[in-house]
Design a protein around this motif. Structure first.
Motif, PDB file in Angstrom:
ATOM      1  N   UNK A  64       0.881  -1.290  -0.075  1.00  0.00           N
ATOM      2  CA  UNK A  64      -0.120  -0.021  -0.078  1.00  0.00           C
ATOM      3  C   UNK A  64       0.997   1.179  -0.077  1.00  0.00           C
ATOM      4  N   UNK A  65       1.792   1.413   0.985  1.00  0.00           N
ATOM      5  CA  UNK A  65       2.487   2.681   0.776  1.00  0.00           C
ATOM      6  C   UNK A  65       3.470   2.781  -0.370  1.00  0.00           C
ATOM      7  N   UNK A 123       6.079 -16.885  10.331  1.00  0.00           N
ATOM      8  CA  UNK A 123       5.306 -15.651  10.126  1.00  0.00           C
ATOM      9  C   UNK A 123       5.532 -14.431  10.920  1.00  0.00           C
ATOM     10  N   UNK A 124       5.415 -14.727  12.285  1.00  0.00           N
ATOM     11  CA  UNK A 124       5.701 -13.540  13.273  1.00  0.00           C
ATOM     12  C   UNK A 124       7.069 -13.261  13.157  1.00  0.00           C
ATOM     13  N   UNK A 125       8.109 -13.789  12.814  1.00  0.00           N
ATOM     14  CA  UNK A 125       9.447 -13.467  12.702  1.00  0.00           C
ATOM     15  C   UNK A 125       9.645 -12.709  11.603  1.00  0.00           C
ATOM     16  N   UNK A 126       9.327 -13.350  10.451  1.00  0.00           N
ATOM     17  CA  UNK A 126       9.575 -12.743   9.218  1.00  0.00           C
ATOM     18  C   UNK A 126       8.685 -11.311   8.999  1.00  0.00           C
ATOM     19  N   UNK A 127       7.573 -11.406   9.492  1.00  0.00           N
ATOM     20  CA  UNK A 127       6.843  -9.979   9.361  1.00  0.00           C
ATOM     21  C   UNK A 127       7.348  -8.895  10.179  1.00  0.00           C
ATOM     22  N   UNK A 128       8.031  -9.338  11.507  1.00  0.00           N
ATOM     23  CA  UNK A 128       8.693  -8.464  12.135  1.00  0.00           C
ATOM     24  C   UNK A 128       9.994  -7.869  11.440  1.00  0.00           C
ATOM     25  N   UNK A 129      10.612  -8.653  11.116  1.00  0.00           N
ATOM     26  CA  UNK A 129      11.805  -8.492  10.012  1.00  0.00           C
ATOM     27  C   UNK A 129      11.403  -7.287   8.876  1.00  0.00           C
ATOM     28  N   UNK A 130      10.711  -7.805   8.362  1.00  0.00           N
ATOM     29  CA  UNK A 130      10.224  -6.980   7.098  1.00  0.00           C
ATOM     30  C   UNK A 130       9.584  -5.720   7.402  1.00  0.00           C
ATOM     31  N   UNK A 131       8.823  -5.799   8.514  1.00  0.00           N
ATOM     32  CA  UNK A 131       8.098  -4.595   8.931  1.00  0.00           C
ATOM     33  C   UNK A 131       8.827  -3.499   9.697  1.00  0.00           C
ATOM     34  N   UNK A 132      10.003  -3.909   9.997  1.00  0.00           N
ATOM     35  CA  UNK A 132      10.884  -3.054  10.919  1.00  0.00           C
ATOM     36  C   UNK A 132      10.969  -1.717  10.522  1.00  0.00           C
ATOM     37  N   UNK A 133      10.947  -1.315   9.159  1.00  0.00           N
ATOM     38  CA  UNK A 133      11.282   0.011   8.691  1.00  0.00           C
ATOM     39  C   UNK A 133       9.802   0.843   8.492  1.00  0.00           C
ATOM     40  N   UNK A 134       8.714  -0.155   8.699  1.00  0.00           N
ATOM     41  CA  UNK A 134       7.368   0.680   8.581  1.00  0.00           C
ATOM     42  C   UNK A 134       6.947   1.111   9.790  1.00  0.00           C
ATOM     43  N   UNK A 135       7.419   0.682  10.888  1.00  0.00           N
ATOM     44  CA  UNK A 135       6.924   1.032  12.443  1.00  0.00           C
ATOM     45  C   UNK A 135       6.710   2.670  12.421  1.00  0.00           C
ATOM     46  N   UNK A 136       5.740   3.006  12.741  1.00  0.00           N
ATOM     47  CA  UNK A 136       5.502   4.249  13.219  1.00  0.00           C
ATOM     48  C   UNK A 136       5.231   5.175  11.939  1.00  0.00           C
ATOM     49  N   UNK A 137       5.254   4.491  10.517  1.00  0.00           N
ATOM     50  CA  UNK A 137       4.909   5.345   9.293  1.00  0.00           C
ATOM     51  C   UNK A 137       3.406   5.329   9.259  1.00  0.00           C
ATOM     52  N   UNK A 148      -6.962  -1.219   6.542  1.00  0.00           N
ATOM     53  CA  UNK A 148      -8.564  -0.619   6.758  1.00  0.00           C
ATOM     54  C   UNK A 148      -8.899  -0.453   8.066  1.00  0.00           C
ATOM     55  N   UNK A 149      -8.441  -1.611   9.110  1.00  0.00           N
ATOM     56  CA  UNK A 149      -8.883  -1.296  10.442  1.00  0.00           C
ATOM     57  C   UNK A 149      -7.926  -0.163  11.406  1.00  0.00           C
ATOM     58  N   UNK A 150      -6.795  -0.373  11.173  1.00  0.00           N
ATOM     59  CA  UNK A 150      -5.668   0.784  11.575  1.00  0.00           C
ATOM     60  C   UNK A 150      -4.678   0.820  10.355  1.00  0.00           C
ATOM     61  N   UNK A 151      -4.690   1.889   9.876  1.00  0.00           N
ATOM     62  CA  UNK A 151      -3.793   1.813   8.768  1.00  0.00           C
ATOM     63  C   UNK A 151      -2.218   1.950   9.087  1.00  0.00           C
ATOM     64  N   UNK A 152      -1.887   1.176   9.929  1.00  0.00           N
ATOM     65  CA  UNK A 152      -0.492   1.304  10.417  1.00  0.00           C
ATOM     66  C   UNK A 152       0.166  -0.071  10.395  1.00  0.00           C
TER      67      UNK A 152
END
Lengths: 304, 363
Positions: A51-52, A97-111, A206-210
């Motif tokens: 999305x972003x 999944x929990x590990x990989x998503x945490x790794x992939x999402x690290x740069x998205x936190x707070x965006x 949709x629920x919380x765009x974060x």
């Protein structure tokens, strides 16, 4: 007030319903995939990322579905081709999944993310009370209901659905009749992965765009419980998802009104409700056993 | 078209029973190397920092043992569950409740200061963990409720309960409003002693002792036989007079007690008080340890050290290569997949067949 509550119940129930409908098909084919949480959280991170980077929430939810499907295929390969234990492999999928998503999402936190558009039909959406509820939802809400009807129709009214149920009920006979047990199950697992991915993407688009690490917070497991609750009947999964949505929303409203009760105990409600519902449903053995796919969780190796 | 075909072996391959975890670890190292290469690092450098560098120092070995200890203790209990076909995945919650119950003496009775406190805390933690684990066990035996889902749901509840305790009734008045309890007194913590340059506390020898006890129990007692028989064939077990219900309660209580013990010892040695988060997911990672160790006590000991090293490896690549320490959890997950996949080799031979061959075989 009532309208607002119903609207929030819909948003809380939709991710559960999407994931549960997918898992229902997986289990009907005789496969127990306990990795729903892992597939959902992958859908959430991929949905947010697409999305972003594209600026399109619609492409985001497609990305979520694809990500959920891709990780489900790892599970499918390990359990169907290599006949590994399904319970353990499902847990592996969740941890992975929990590990990989945490790794992939690290740069998205707070965006900040982008929110999926809701339907807006001039005239209809503005109707008092029902307008927003019936005609003002986003595409995934409508899709979740379409999925319930679609899956119900597929399982009960089509030849392919009959084959899928045959594979889930007695894989040896289905194999003897010439159906590809493993092939059918691959397709079912992939469908379940895509639906769980959509449920996850719903959360982050949709629920919380974060993006928040572990943002599924056990919803994948609740979706698994819903399938048991529904005794493998799609419309019951919808009823269950909305009951759980109601419990979740009730908890938020109670917190907002400052009911003199620690928020932590209110936050436990959805999890405790899951336990209570599972106990209630397992007390009713006859209804459950009648619909339980007989080959659920059993590995199949064709003897040639 | 090529596909994999499984051919059942006439009996379990002993060689593969030993080799399959090794194969899995080797494949994981290769996977990690590919990830490092994809991130623009030399794969060998990455592998060195992730898998080996952490244990080249005495301090690293000390950290390794510290991290492996709770994993091994929890995984021992889980192995009994999984062998007897009881799917307890709520060890994280049993760990938390155990630590809360065991913390009652130093927090509620801070003036009760004597050598009895420490064993009392450990016993209370075990009791707390066991009782919490008995909830899903009883729901399974009485109502037939799926223990996987109930034991997991209780993890969320226990974490919220701990959060409430440290922010509410047990919050330290001297804690500047931080969500922490009062510090445990000197008899309520495990002090490390110097063992040849490595500082260790009592928990590592306890873990080792538990490994030996469980290995003996599983190998040469009736109980060990009962656990395995009921796991493989409940019907055969019932003919031998074993009760599936009692085994479910036993396995859950044992694994809950061990998870509670592990949680208490982590709190007593590393934290010295209660706070909202007391475990970096030991209860879940122990599931991987149990399977990587092939549900065998000695195997679990080795597996615990392997998995613990991946935690250290995650920290090492963060400082040396500026990569995310979260890679460690991914590698743990991948390792579990490889372990489960490699186990196929024990019961089956895997053949790669091309479409043509496959067709002629059917003809």
């Amino acid at each position: 007030m009532l309208e607002a509550i119903i609207l929030t119940i819909i948003t809380a129930a939709t991710p559960l319903l999407l994931a549960a409908t997918g898992e229902l098909v997986v289990e009907k084919s005789g496969v127990l995939n306990l990795g729903v949480e892992g597939m959902m959280v992958m859908g959430a991170v991929a949905g947010f990322a697409v999305t972003i980077s594209t600026g399109s929430p619609l492409l985001g939810i497609v990305g979520g579905a694809v990500a959920g499907m891709l990780v489900s295929l790892i599970f499918a390969f390990v359990t169907l081709t290599l006949v590994a234990n399904q319970v353990a492999s499902g847990l592996a999928l969740t941890l992975f999944g929990l590990g990989l998503s945490g790794l992939m999402g690290e740069s998205f936190v707070g965006q900040p993310g982008l929110k999926l558009q809701s339907l807006d039909v001039p005239g209809l959406t503005d109707l008092p009370f029902v307008g927003k509820i019936l005609f003002g939802q986003d595409i995934l809400v409508y899709l979740s209901f379409a999925a319930v009807f679609g899956v119900s129709w597929f399982l009960n009214r089509t030849r392919a659905g009959l084959i899928l149920r045959a594979v889930g009920d007695n894989h040896t006979s289905a194999h003897a009749l010439g159906y590809s047990v493993v092939g059918v199950r691959y397709l079912a697992v992939a469908f379940g992965g895509a639906m769980a991915g959509l449920g996850g993407a719903y959360l982050s688009v949709a629920y919380t765009p974060l993006w928040v690490e572990n943002m599924t917070a056990g919803r994948g497991w609740i979706a698994l419980a819903l399938v048991v609750f529904a005794s493998w009947i799609p419309w019951r999964a919808a009823v269950g998802a909305y009951l759980f949505g109601a419990v979740t929303v009730l908890q938020f409203h109670a917190q907002a009104f400052g009911v003199g009760f620690p928020s932590q105990f209110l936050a436990m409600l959805p999890y405790l409700a899951t336990v209570v519902v599972l106990v209630a449903i397992s007390g009713n053995r006859r209804a459950t056993l009648f619909n339980t796919p007989s080959s659920l969780g059993k590995s199949f190796v064709p003897d040639r | 078209m090529m596909r994999l075909e499984l051919v059942k072996r006439s009996e379990k391959s002993r060689l593969m029973s030993v080799l399959s975890p090794v194969v899995a670890v080797a494949l994981t190292v290769v996977f990690a190397g590919i990830v490092f290469a994809a991130q623009g690092h030399n794969p060998l450098t990455g592998i060195w920092y992730f898998f080996l560098e952490p244990i080249t120092s005495l301090w690293g070995v000390e950290q390794l043992i510290t991290k492996a200890t709770p994993l091994v203790i929890i995984a021992l209990g889980l192995s009994v569950c999984y062998l007897s076909n009881n799917w307890n995945i709520g060890a994280e919650g049993q760990l938390t409740i155990g630590a809360i119950v065991g913390s009652i003496p130093p927090i509620l009775f801070p003036d009760f200061v004597n050598p009895v406190v420490l064993p009392l805390m450990l016993l209370m933690a075990m009791a707390g963990g066991a009782l919490y684990a008995l909830i899903p066990a009883k729901l399974k035996t009485v109502f037939g409720t799926n223990e996987i889902l109930t034991s997991l749901m209780l993890v969320y509840c226990s974490n919220l309960f701990l959060d409430w305790m440290v922010r509410g009734p047990w919050r330290s008045p001297q804690g500047y409003n931080f969500p922490i309890t009062i510090d445990f007194h000197e008899w309520a913590v495990l002090n490390a002693v110097d063992v040849g340059g490595i500082y260790l506390n009592l928990s590592a020898p306890i873990a080792l002792l538990l490994v030996i006890v469980l290995a003996v129990v599983m190998r040469s007692t009736l109980k060990g036989f009962e656990i395995r028989v009921l796991g493989q064939s409940p019907r055969a077990g019932s003919f031998a007079g074993f009760s599936t219900r009692r085994m479910t309660a036993f396995a859950f209580a044992l694994s809950g007690a061990l998870a509670g013990l592990a949680g208490m010892m982590v709190v007593m040695s590393e934290i010295g008080k209660l706070q909202p988060v007391i475990s970096p997911g030991y209860g879940f990672t122990a599931i991987i340890v149990a399977f990587l160790g092939r549900l065998n006590p000695i195997g679990i000991l080795i597996a615990g050290l392997v998995i613990a090293s991946s935690y250290l490896g995650g920290e090492a690549i963060q400082t040396s290569l500026q990569m995310s320490s979260k890679l460690a959890t991914v590698i743990q997950g991948v390792l579990l997949f490889f372990v489960l996949a490699a186990d196929t080799l024990i019961l089956y031979k895997v053949r790669l067949v091309t479409g043509r061959e496959g067709e002629s075989a059917h003809a």
